[in-house]
Write a protein that holds these residues in place. Structure first.
Motif, PDB file in Angstrom:
ATOM      1  N   VAL A   1      29.608  29.002 108.400  1.00 19.26           N
ATOM      2  CA  VAL A   1      30.100  29.289 109.692  1.00 19.26           C
ATOM      3  C   VAL A   1      31.615  29.690 109.119  1.00 19.26           C
ATOM      4  CG1 VAL A   1      31.185  27.965 111.746  1.00 19.26           C
ATOM      5  CG2 VAL A   1      29.026  27.184 110.699  1.00 19.26           C
ATOM      6  N   PRO A   2      32.071  30.600 109.677  1.00 21.57           N
ATOM      7  CA  PRO A   2      33.761  30.836 109.370  1.00 21.57           C
ATOM      8  C   PRO A   2      34.566  29.912 109.634  1.00 21.57           C
ATOM      9  CG  PRO A   2      32.475  32.620 111.034  1.00 21.57           C
ATOM     10  CD  PRO A   2      31.524  31.292 110.949  1.00 21.57           C
ATOM     11  N   ILE A   3      35.496  29.862 108.699  1.00 24.85           N
ATOM     12  CA  ILE A   3      36.715  29.205 108.929  1.00 24.85           C
ATOM     13  C   ILE A   3      38.197  29.847 108.781  1.00 24.85           C
ATOM     14  CG2 ILE A   3      35.757  27.301 107.540  1.00 24.85           C
ATOM     15  CD1 ILE A   3      37.070  28.026 105.136  1.00 24.85           C
ATOM     16  N   THR A   4      39.153  29.319 109.498  1.00 28.91           N
ATOM     17  CA  THR A   4      40.416  30.163 109.495  1.00 28.91           C
ATOM     18  C   THR A   4      41.058  29.846 108.040  1.00 28.91           C
ATOM     19  OG1 THR A   4      41.665  27.980 110.117  1.00 28.91           O
ATOM     20  CG2 THR A   4      40.829  29.546 111.768  1.00 28.91           C
ATOM     21  N   SER A   5      42.031  30.799 107.751  1.00 30.38           N
ATOM     22  CA  SER A   5      42.965  30.738 106.614  1.00 30.38           C
ATOM     23  C   SER A   5      43.654  29.663 106.421  1.00 30.38           C
ATOM     24  CB  SER A   5      43.412  32.008 106.322  1.00 30.38           C
ATOM     25  OG  SER A   5      42.792  33.089 106.215  1.00 30.38           O
ATOM     26  N   GLY A   6      44.287  29.172 107.619  1.00 32.69           N
ATOM     27  CA  GLY A   6      45.012  28.223 107.820  1.00 32.69           C
ATOM     28  C   GLY A   6      44.411  26.802 107.258  1.00 32.69           C
ATOM     29  N   LEU A   7      43.178  26.514 107.688  1.00 36.60           N
ATOM     30  CA  LEU A   7      42.173  25.590 107.267  1.00 36.60           C
ATOM     31  C   LEU A   7      42.158  25.545 105.684  1.00 36.60           C
ATOM     32  CD1 LEU A   7      40.407  22.920 107.949  1.00 36.60           C
ATOM     33  CD2 LEU A   7      38.502  24.334 108.409  1.00 36.60           C
ATOM     34  N   LYS A   8      41.652  26.330 105.212  1.00 37.85           N
ATOM     35  CA  LYS A   8      41.726  26.470 103.862  1.00 37.85           C
ATOM     36  C   LYS A   8      42.936  26.016 103.005  1.00 37.85           C
ATOM     37  CE  LYS A   8      39.301  29.345 100.120  1.00 37.85           C
ATOM     38  NZ  LYS A   8      38.048  28.898 100.034  1.00 37.85           N
ATOM     39  N   VAL A   9      44.143  26.708 103.609  1.00 38.78           N
ATOM     40  CA  VAL A   9      45.525  26.335 102.765  1.00 38.78           C
ATOM     41  C   VAL A   9      45.671  25.062 103.148  1.00 38.78           C
ATOM     42  CG1 VAL A   9      47.916  26.963 102.889  1.00 38.78           C
ATOM     43  CG2 VAL A   9      46.139  28.765 102.768  1.00 38.78           C
ATOM     44  N   ALA A  10      45.457  24.325 104.423  1.00 40.23           N
ATOM     45  CA  ALA A  10      45.740  22.870 104.639  1.00 40.23           C
ATOM     46  C   ALA A  10      44.980  22.031 103.572  1.00 40.23           C
ATOM     47  CB  ALA A  10      45.333  22.643 106.118  1.00 40.23           C
ATOM     48  N   ILE A  11      43.583  22.240 103.451  1.00 38.35           N
ATOM     49  CA  ILE A  11      42.998  21.568 102.577  1.00 38.35           C
ATOM     50  C   ILE A  11      43.492  21.459 100.968  1.00 38.35           C
ATOM     51  CG2 ILE A  11      40.704  21.320 101.527  1.00 38.35           C
ATOM     52  CD1 ILE A  11      39.703  22.158 104.447  1.00 38.35           C
TER      53      ILE A  11
END
Length: 70
Positions: A11-21
């Protein structure tokens, strides 16, 4: 961006979520380094060569830090 599950697209994710993790993990490691400092820099109470648990803790902590990807 495309999410990944076991190397396959998910499922697609946002770049912000990836950076936050990613940033959350780094912040936890900084806290661990701060907690390690008093134990790592403590002088020995008895003269001995074999107590190396403080160095082992440092090596384990460094092993948990994710490598930088380019």
């Amino acid at each position: 961006m495309a999410g990944r599950t076991h190397g396959q697209r998910a499922v697609p994710i946002t770049s912000g979520l990836k950076v936050a993790i990613w940033a959350g993990g780094l912040m936890r490691h900084l806290v661990r380094f701060d907690q390690l400092q008093p134990r790592l820099l403590t002088p020995m109470t008895l003269p001995a060569r074999n107590p190396v648990d403080h160095f082992a803790e440092l090596v384990c902590l460094l092993g948990m830090v994710p490598p930088q990807r380019r």
